[in-house]
Write an enzyme that holds these catalytic residues in place. Structure first.
Site, PDB file in Angstrom:
ATOM      1  N   LYS A 156     -11.633  -0.197  -0.044  1.00  0.00           N
ATOM      2  CA  LYS A 156     -11.741   1.229  -0.255  1.00  0.00           C
ATOM      3  C   LYS A 156     -11.254   1.530  -1.667  1.00  0.00           C
ATOM      4  O   LYS A 156     -10.556   0.734  -2.267  1.00  0.00           O
ATOM      5  CB  LYS A 156     -10.974   2.005   0.810  1.00  0.00           C
ATOM      6  CG  LYS A 156      -9.523   1.629   1.004  1.00  0.00           C
ATOM      7  CD  LYS A 156      -8.993   2.349   2.239  1.00  0.00           C
ATOM      8  CE  LYS A 156      -7.502   2.141   2.433  1.00  0.00           C
ATOM      9  NZ  LYS A 156      -7.190   0.999   3.304  1.00  0.00           N
ATOM     10  N   ASP A 163      -1.367   1.314  -3.890  1.00  0.00           N
ATOM     11  CA  ASP A 163      -2.258   0.307  -4.486  1.00  0.00           C
ATOM     12  C   ASP A 163      -3.613   0.874  -4.902  1.00  0.00           C
ATOM     13  O   ASP A 163      -4.521   0.120  -5.253  1.00  0.00           O
ATOM     14  CB  ASP A 163      -2.442  -0.871  -3.531  1.00  0.00           C
ATOM     15  CG  ASP A 163      -3.083  -0.462  -2.212  1.00  0.00           C
ATOM     16  OD1 ASP A 163      -2.862   0.681  -1.767  1.00  0.00           O
ATOM     17  OD2 ASP A 163      -3.800  -1.291  -1.620  1.00  0.00           O
ATOM     18  N   SER A 221       0.800  -1.217   0.000  1.00  0.00           N
ATOM     19  CA  SER A 221       0.000   0.000   0.000  1.00  0.00           C
ATOM     20  C   SER A 221       0.841   1.279   0.000  1.00  0.00           C
ATOM     21  O   SER A 221       1.595   1.509  -0.924  1.00  0.00           O
ATOM     22  CB  SER A 221      -0.958  -0.027   1.186  1.00  0.00           C
ATOM     23  OG  SER A 221      -1.887   1.022   1.081  1.00  0.00           O
ATOM     24  N   HIS A 222       0.731   2.062   1.068  1.00  0.00           N
ATOM     25  CA  HIS A 222       1.376   3.372   1.110  1.00  0.00           C
ATOM     26  C   HIS A 222       2.829   3.292   1.584  1.00  0.00           C
ATOM     27  O   HIS A 222       3.491   4.313   1.676  1.00  0.00           O
ATOM     28  CB  HIS A 222       0.581   4.270   2.048  1.00  0.00           C
ATOM     29  CG  HIS A 222       0.355   3.618   3.379  1.00  0.00           C
ATOM     30  ND1 HIS A 222      -0.503   2.564   3.533  1.00  0.00           N
ATOM     31  CD2 HIS A 222       0.915   3.827   4.584  1.00  0.00           C
ATOM     32  CE1 HIS A 222      -0.481   2.160   4.799  1.00  0.00           C
ATOM     33  NE2 HIS A 222       0.371   2.909   5.457  1.00  0.00           N
ATOM     34  N   ASP A 243      -2.791   6.287  -3.317  1.00  0.00           N
ATOM     35  CA  ASP A 243      -1.589   5.664  -2.732  1.00  0.00           C
ATOM     36  C   ASP A 243      -1.059   4.537  -3.621  1.00  0.00           C
ATOM     37  O   ASP A 243      -1.507   4.352  -4.751  1.00  0.00           O
ATOM     38  CB  ASP A 243      -1.898   5.150  -1.326  1.00  0.00           C
ATOM     39  CG  ASP A 243      -2.850   3.967  -1.338  1.00  0.00           C
ATOM     40  OD1 ASP A 243      -3.679   3.894  -2.265  1.00  0.00           O
ATOM     41  OD2 ASP A 243      -2.764   3.115  -0.429  1.00  0.00           O
ATOM     42  N   ASP A 282      -6.101   2.439  -3.292  1.00  0.00           N
ATOM     43  CA  ASP A 282      -7.344   2.395  -2.518  1.00  0.00           C
ATOM     44  C   ASP A 282      -7.563   3.638  -1.659  1.00  0.00           C
ATOM     45  O   ASP A 282      -8.636   3.821  -1.099  1.00  0.00           O
ATOM     46  CB  ASP A 282      -7.446   1.106  -1.673  1.00  0.00           C
ATOM     47  CG  ASP A 282      -6.284   0.912  -0.728  1.00  0.00           C
ATOM     48  OD1 ASP A 282      -5.360   1.761  -0.710  1.00  0.00           O
ATOM     49  OD2 ASP A 282      -6.283  -0.099   0.001  1.00  0.00           O
ATOM     50  N   ARG A 283      -6.555   4.512  -1.546  1.00  0.00           N
ATOM     51  CA  ARG A 283      -6.737   5.724  -0.740  1.00  0.00           C
ATOM     52  C   ARG A 283      -6.974   6.943  -1.625  1.00  0.00           C
ATOM     53  O   ARG A 283      -6.624   6.925  -2.807  1.00  0.00           O
ATOM     54  CB  ARG A 283      -5.486   5.992   0.101  1.00  0.00           C
ATOM     55  CG  ARG A 283      -5.220   4.922   1.109  1.00  0.00           C
ATOM     56  CD  ARG A 283      -4.068   5.329   2.007  1.00  0.00           C
ATOM     57  NE  ARG A 283      -3.861   4.293   3.020  1.00  0.00           N
ATOM     58  CZ  ARG A 283      -3.294   4.497   4.188  1.00  0.00           C
ATOM     59  NH1 ARG A 283      -2.841   5.698   4.497  1.00  0.00           N
ATOM     60  NH2 ARG A 283      -3.149   3.513   5.044  1.00  0.00           N
TER      61      ARG A 283
HETATM   62  C1  VG1 Z   1      -3.496   2.035   8.366  1.00  0.00           C
HETATM   63  C2  VG1 Z   1      -4.690   2.928   8.548  1.00  0.00           C
HETATM   64  C3  VG1 Z   1      -5.967   2.126   8.423  1.00  0.00           C
HETATM   65  C4  VG1 Z   1      -5.966   1.408   7.059  1.00  0.00           C
HETATM   66  C5  VG1 Z   1      -4.709   0.585   6.902  1.00  0.00           C
HETATM   67  C6  VG1 Z   1      -4.598  -0.055   5.544  1.00  0.00           C
HETATM   68  O1  VG1 Z   1      -3.484   1.028   9.347  1.00  0.00           O
HETATM   69  O2  VG1 Z   1      -4.649   3.577   9.799  1.00  0.00           O
HETATM   70  O3  VG1 Z   1      -7.067   2.974   8.557  1.00  0.00           O
HETATM   71  O4  VG1 Z   1      -7.079   0.559   6.949  1.00  0.00           O
HETATM   72  O5  VG1 Z   1      -3.570   1.411   7.085  1.00  0.00           O
HETATM   73  O6  VG1 Z   1      -4.617   0.895   4.518  1.00  0.00           O
HETATM   74  P1  VG1 Z   1      -2.605   1.129  10.694  1.00  0.00           P
HETATM   75  O7  VG1 Z   1      -2.828  -0.189  11.397  1.00  0.00           O
HETATM   76  O8  VG1 Z   1      -1.188   1.367  10.260  1.00  0.00           O
HETATM   77  O9  VG1 Z   1      -3.146   2.300  11.439  1.00  0.00           O
HETATM   78  V1  VG1 Z   1      -3.828   0.554   3.061  1.00  0.00           V
HETATM   79  O10 VG1 Z   1      -4.123   1.779   2.024  1.00  0.00           O
HETATM   80  O11 VG1 Z   1      -2.415   0.068   3.604  1.00  0.00           O
HETATM   81  O12 VG1 Z   1      -4.532  -0.951   2.510  1.00  0.00           O
HETATM   82 CO    CO Z   2      -3.608   1.330   0.140  1.00  0.00          CO
END
Ligand code: VG1
Ligand code: CO
Length: 545
Positions: free
Chosen positions: A378, A281, A113-114, A279, A283-284
């Site tokens: 998302k 992947d 992801s990010h 981001d 989804d954000r």
């Molecule tokens: C973070 C965010 C959470 C989100 C998750 C995955 O998790 O706070 O809201 O669902 O990333 O997003 P954490 O446990 O680091 O707070 V993504 O875009 O990585 O699929």
């Molecule tokens: Co993501």
């Protein structure tokens, strides 16, 4: 086809976090590491014989190698058909859609992801279920348990592997059919079925200007095809559009810190009307107006309040949901519209049951995540198109839309302070300190607000009754203001502690303050009860949103 069974021994660290298994690339590259996890998934979600699975990732370093491993293992485990995005690419929302469209048994999404990508950075893998959503905790825990006892895995060798991912078409590996598909086409058709593309096209025709920052991650090809080629936004609207294995050295996290060049552009003299970013992947989403930042909690509330303007949601919303740390802005909309509103733990997997049972249509998180029941993840570009459709229909600026929303519903000032890369023991000490302070806090008054309750958030799934404990420490005030302490479950290095702050003012009150000023009392109190600065040796957060 020659199937080989390889003897292996377990790794102890394959427990999936908030959103799948995320580790440094060098961890994934250890012999048997990825294979053990993939086999543990097959053993848990199986039998997989004859099933269809979707595979794709955000294009980061190790994406292609991981796909080749999955191909060999899927064939050896008897999977009937693998549908893979061309060049190995699929955004998370597109993968979720393809699982549903093809009624697949599930899919592997390869992404961290990010988190930054490249040989020295992160890789990730997660399995999504037949509903298109991330595996629920019950399944991820079973996969983890399996990974602790694994002794062998299966792969097929030779017979056409490695396969080429570059051209669309079908091929066979052993008895398994592989279809390489355009990653954008079906997703784009889905977006077209939800939004008024003609109205958005007219908006761009009127000279409306936008900038979309794909951050050299997976949304580039999607945004180009949809915004520029289909909706007629001028070429160059999408920047950093080419997916790169290391995201161009950047941090593909669409927030005020890591999407700085976009933010500077939207706050500059030549600012366009609208800015957005996604981001790694896809989804954000981050939404910006001219000289204006839309907090994701407000964005969710505004989408809910304006859903009747969007073709795909004109029949009304079944209900809404937000993750616990997300501000209560959407709650106020739900109340006004007579909608059910749910509060779930952080992470998308908790929304799935609510959507599958038809109880919610829209949901979101403060972490730049918004989505609906069109898929089970998302969806970054979906949120951008939702906003464009609202702007086209209302013909107002982003700022005007948000300010009139605050006037009507009040404003939930919100901010998140992240302390990244702390020692794990330090993060634990801070959490313990906060919990220890709970007994003496209840009923106390701070800067005019009385503390109503302090607790550790626990969630009972209204559909399957499963209980998730330890989801965040909450200090809740009588007026709805909150301070929440939570440990991140997506980091791969050290511990990240998140402090979420929220204060409400009604529509008659002062809705034009800087959030950090509006929240100052709560920030001070959060530091006092956690002793965070003394315990960590830090004197400010790493990221403020
Ligand atoms: C973070 C965010 C959470 C989100 C998750 C995955 O998790 O706070 O809201 O669902 O990333 O997003 P954490 O446990 O680091 O707070 V993504 O875009 O990585 O699929
Ligand atoms: Co993501």
């Amino acid at each position: 086809m020659k199937i080989k069974t390889i003897q292996t021994i377990p790794f102890a660290d394959q427990r999936p976090g908030t959103s799948g298994l995320r580790k440094r690339v060098k961890v994934f590259r250890q012999p048997h590491y990825l294979e053990n996890f993939v086999q543990s998934v097959f053993d848990t979600v199986g039998p997989v014989e004859g099933t269809t699975l979707i595979v794709g990732g955000d294009g980061r370093f190790y994406n292609r190698e991981a796909i080749q491993t999955i191909v060999q293992m899927a064939a050896a485990n008897g999977v009937g058909r693998l549908i893979i995005g061309q060049h190995g690419l699929l955004s998370t929302p597109a993968a979720s859609h393809l699982i549903r469209l093809h009624r697949a048994h599930g899919g592997f999404i390869l992404s961290a992801s990010h988190n930054p990508g490249g040989p020295a950075h992160d890789f990730g893998i997660k399995f999504n279920m037949a509903n298109g959503g991330p595996a629920p905790e019950k399944i991820t825990e079973a996969i983890y348990a399996r990974s602790r006892e694994i002794t062998e895995y299966h792969l097929c060798e030779g017979s056409g592997t490695p396969i080429s991912l570059e051209a669309c078409g079908s091929l066979l590996v052993g008895n398994m059919i592989i279809e390489i598909v355009d990653p954008v086409e079906d997703y784009q058709a889905l977006m077209q079925s939800l939004f008024d593309f003609d109205a958005i096209r007219e908006l761009f025709g009127r000279g409306f200007r936008m900038r979309f920052d794909a951050m050299h991650a997976v949304t580039g090809p999607y945004a180009k095809a949809i915004l520029e080629d289909s909706l007629g936004a001028p070429e160059g609207t999408v920047i950093h559009a080419r997916p790169l294995e290391d995201f161009g050295g950047g941090h593909p996290d669409p927030n005020l810190t890591y999407a700085r060049s976009l933010v500077e552009c939207l706050f500059g003299d030549e600012a366009p009307d609208f800015g957005a970013a996604s981001d790694g992947d896809g989804d954000r989403n981050m939404i910006l107006g001219r000289h204006f930042f839309v907090n994701p909690c407000d964005s969710l509330a505004i989408l809910a309040a304006n859903a009747h303007r969007i073709p795909g949601y004109q029949q009304g919303l079944a209900g809404v949901a937000r993750s616990m740390p997300t501000s209560g802005a959407v709650d106020r909309v739900a109340e006004a519209l007579g909608l059910r509103c749910f509060e779930t733990p952080t992470g998308w997997k908790f929304f799935g049951n609510l959507m599958d049972s038809g109880q919610i249509t829209l949901c979101g998180e403060e972490s730049f995540g918004t989505g609906s029941s069109h898929i089970r993840e998302k969806d970054g570009l979906w949120a951008v198109l939702f906003w464009l459709n609202i702007l086209a229909s209302r013909n107002e600026s982003v700022e005007d839309v948000v300010v009139s929303h605050w006037r009507r519903f009040g404003r939930n000032y919100f901010s998140r302070h992240d302390y990244e890369d702390l020692q794990s023991e330090t993060a634990q000490e801070v959490m313990t300190k906060v919990q220890d302070s709970f007994a003496s806090l209840s009923g106390q008054k701070h800067a005019g607000r009385t503390i109503r309750v302090c607790d550790d958030f626990s969630y009972t799934d209204p559909v399957d009754g499963s209980v998730s404990k330890g989801q965040g420490l909450r200090v809740v005030f009588e007026d709805g203001s909150r301070i929440i302490f939570r440990r991140s479950g997506t980091g791969t290095h050290g511990a990240t502690l998140r402090i979420y702050l929220e204060a409400y003012v009604d529509g008659q009150g002062n809705i034009h303050m800087n959030p950090q000023e509006a929240l100052q009392d709560l920030i001070d109190l959060s530091l006092e009860i956690s002793d965070l600065h003394a315990l960590s040796g830090r004197n400010e957060p790493t990221v403020i949103t």
